[in-house]
Structure formats: structure tokens, C-alpha cells
Design an enzyme around this catalytic site. Sequence first.
Site, PDB file in Angstrom:
ATOM      1  N   ASP A  13       0.850  -1.194   0.000  1.00  0.00           N
ATOM      2  CA  ASP A  13       0.000   0.000   0.000  1.00  0.00           C
ATOM      3  C   ASP A  13       0.883   1.240   0.000  1.00  0.00           C
ATOM      4  OD1 ASP A  13      -2.331   1.400  -0.057  1.00  0.00           O
ATOM      5  OD2 ASP A  13      -2.625   1.409   2.112  1.00  0.00           O
ATOM      6  N   ARG A  17       1.162   7.024  -3.453  1.00  0.00           N
ATOM      7  CA  ARG A  17       1.468   8.227  -2.668  1.00  0.00           C
ATOM      8  C   ARG A  17       2.976   8.472  -2.607  1.00  0.00           C
ATOM      9  NH1 ARG A  17      -1.667   6.234   2.229  1.00  0.00           N
ATOM     10  NH2 ARG A  17      -1.903   4.470   0.824  1.00  0.00           N
ATOM     11  N   TRP A  18       3.727   7.396  -2.470  1.00  0.00           N
ATOM     12  CA  TRP A  18       5.198   7.505  -2.422  1.00  0.00           C
ATOM     13  C   TRP A  18       5.698   8.184  -3.700  1.00  0.00           C
ATOM     14  CZ3 TRP A  18       9.404   6.044  -5.276  1.00  0.00           C
ATOM     15  CH2 TRP A  18      10.641   5.960  -4.625  1.00  0.00           C
ATOM     16  N   HIS A  30       5.430   1.589  -7.561  1.00  0.00           N
ATOM     17  CA  HIS A  30       5.245   0.132  -7.498  1.00  0.00           C
ATOM     18  C   HIS A  30       6.608  -0.568  -7.454  1.00  0.00           C
ATOM     19  CE1 HIS A  30       0.990   0.340  -7.642  1.00  0.00           C
ATOM     20  NE2 HIS A  30       0.878   0.709  -8.901  1.00  0.00           N
ATOM     21  N   SER A  58      -4.512  -7.863  -5.166  1.00  0.00           N
ATOM     22  CA  SER A  58      -5.811  -8.425  -4.774  1.00  0.00           C
ATOM     23  C   SER A  58      -6.712  -8.522  -6.006  1.00  0.00           C
ATOM     24  CB  SER A  58      -6.463  -7.550  -3.704  1.00  0.00           C
ATOM     25  OG  SER A  58      -7.088  -6.447  -4.318  1.00  0.00           O
ATOM     26  N   ASN A  61      -7.842  -5.395  -7.498  1.00  0.00           N
ATOM     27  CA  ASN A  61      -6.889  -4.565  -8.239  1.00  0.00           C
ATOM     28  C   ASN A  61      -7.037  -4.669  -9.758  1.00  0.00           C
ATOM     29  OD1 ASN A  61      -4.250  -5.023  -5.774  1.00  0.00           O
ATOM     30  ND2 ASN A  61      -5.729  -3.373  -5.982  1.00  0.00           N
ATOM     31  N   ARG A  64      -8.133  -1.520 -11.701  1.00  0.00           N
ATOM     32  CA  ARG A  64      -7.247  -0.383 -11.996  1.00  0.00           C
ATOM     33  C   ARG A  64      -7.071  -0.225 -13.513  1.00  0.00           C
ATOM     34  NH1 ARG A  64      -3.280   0.968  -7.427  1.00  0.00           N
ATOM     35  NH2 ARG A  64      -4.546   0.371  -5.678  1.00  0.00           N
TER      36      ARG A  64
HETATM   37  C1  FPP Z   1      -0.894  -0.392  -3.495  1.00  0.00           C
HETATM   38  O1  FPP Z   1      -0.420   0.870  -3.806  1.00  0.00           O
HETATM   39  C2  FPP Z   1      -0.280  -1.430  -4.335  1.00  0.00           C
HETATM   40  C3  FPP Z   1      -0.970  -2.221  -5.206  1.00  0.00           C
HETATM   41  C4  FPP Z   1      -2.386  -2.121  -5.377  1.00  0.00           C
HETATM   42  C5  FPP Z   1      -0.382  -3.287  -6.016  1.00  0.00           C
HETATM   43  C6  FPP Z   1       1.081  -3.290  -6.046  1.00  0.00           C
HETATM   44  C7  FPP Z   1       1.574  -4.571  -6.513  1.00  0.00           C
HETATM   45  C8  FPP Z   1       2.737  -4.737  -7.098  1.00  0.00           C
HETATM   46  C9  FPP Z   1       3.639  -3.614  -7.372  1.00  0.00           C
HETATM   47  C10 FPP Z   1       3.173  -6.099  -7.475  1.00  0.00           C
HETATM   48  C11 FPP Z   1       3.956  -6.694  -6.370  1.00  0.00           C
HETATM   49  C12 FPP Z   1       4.289  -8.052  -6.696  1.00  0.00           C
HETATM   50  C13 FPP Z   1       5.097  -8.848  -5.998  1.00  0.00           C
HETATM   51  C14 FPP Z   1       5.258 -10.213  -6.480  1.00  0.00           C
HETATM   52  C15 FPP Z   1       5.834  -8.449  -4.809  1.00  0.00           C
HETATM   53  P1  FPP Z   1      -1.413   1.992  -4.271  1.00  0.00           P
HETATM   54  O2  FPP Z   1      -1.227   2.188  -5.721  1.00  0.00           O
HETATM   55  O3  FPP Z   1      -2.811   1.682  -3.838  1.00  0.00           O
HETATM   56  O4  FPP Z   1      -0.860   3.190  -3.485  1.00  0.00           O
HETATM   57  P2  FPP Z   1      -1.710   4.425  -2.970  1.00  0.00           P
HETATM   58  O5  FPP Z   1      -2.634   3.887  -1.914  1.00  0.00           O
HETATM   59  O6  FPP Z   1      -0.653   5.312  -2.426  1.00  0.00           O
HETATM   60  O7  FPP Z   1      -2.406   4.995  -4.156  1.00  0.00           O
END
Ligand code: FPP
Length: 161
Positions: A13, A17-18, A30, A58, A61, A64
Amino acid sequence: MNEALRHIGMIMDGNGRWAKQRDQPRTSGHRAGVDAAREVALHANALGLRAMTLYAFSSDNWRRPPLEVNGIFGLVDQFFDNDLEPLDRAGIRLNIVGRRDRLRRTTLRAIERCEERTRDNDRMLLRVAVDYSARDAIVLAAIELAGRNIDRDGFDRTLKA
Ligand code: FPP
């Protein structure tokens, strides 16, 4: 280290924002999130934890934008392939949970190869949830149980052919 602490869960999560705080595209967030997750897994392993569950993608997701989902799966494929080396070297076994029928072929192959490659590692188990939904898991378990004849003591009395 608290001896009772054996298994931790981590939800990806804040990647967006990062990136926003740094005026960077979401994909950079990501990428940084994946790197951070791998670091946490390596530290958890070094601390002697037995298992870590990483909630990576999830089922929700999928809603998106396709471009973002594509970018995420590029990172997923990379994580299970090129990025795997340090985890494997540290003796971490990977196990991927979630639906596999909606994953693209490259991801499926990367997952299978990664599970096979780390199969005999026995320090820590890193369970990665991809296309995972707790609700789906409960519904599927209920459907499976409904087709069985479970008696009041919990024994499965389903007749096997
Ligand atoms: C949340 O950040 C992140 C996600 C919904 C998915 C991120 C998944 C990956 C980058 C793949 C990872 C895979 C492995 C195998 C480790 P957000 O975009 O919701 O952030 P925000 O809440 O700041 O908008």
C-alpha cells in the site's frame, strides 16, 4: 526477537502516494514497493521468522487502469524471475496463492519456475498472494464443503468412487 512471532503479513500500500510525493510516475512507486517488500522478507528471514505472507495483488486490483495493471504484472514477472536470486540464496521458499486462471502465461510460467526453484529451501516460507481475495477463498471453501458429506464430528463421509 520475540519467540512467539513466527509469521507476519504485509499488504502492499502507499506505492502511488510515495511516487506522487516525489513527482514520479506510479510505476516508480510500485517498483519501490516491490524492492521494499523484498527487503522486508530478507530481514524477516534473517530475524528467524518462519513465514511471511505478502498481499501483492488483490482480485479488486483488476479494476485499476489496464496500463497500470500491465505495469504491475511486469514487476510481478520480474519479481518471480530476475529478482528472485537474493531470496533463493537466503533459503526462502516461495509459494503463490490466489487464482491462477486469470494470469497471463508469462506470469504463470514465472510462478511455476520460482516455486520449483525454491522448493527445497527451508528457512522461511514467503507466501505471495496474487489475484487473491479472502471473500473468494471463503466462497470456494464453502462450495467445496457443500459438495461433501461432513458429519457432526467433522469427518468427511463423502463416498469416494
Ligand atoms: C498499493 O499501492 C499497491 C498495489 C495495489 C499493487 C502493487 C503490486 C505490485 C507492485 C506487485 C507486487 C508483486 C510482488 C510479487 C511483490 P497503491 O497504488 O494503492 O498506493 P496508494 O494507496 O498510495 O495509491
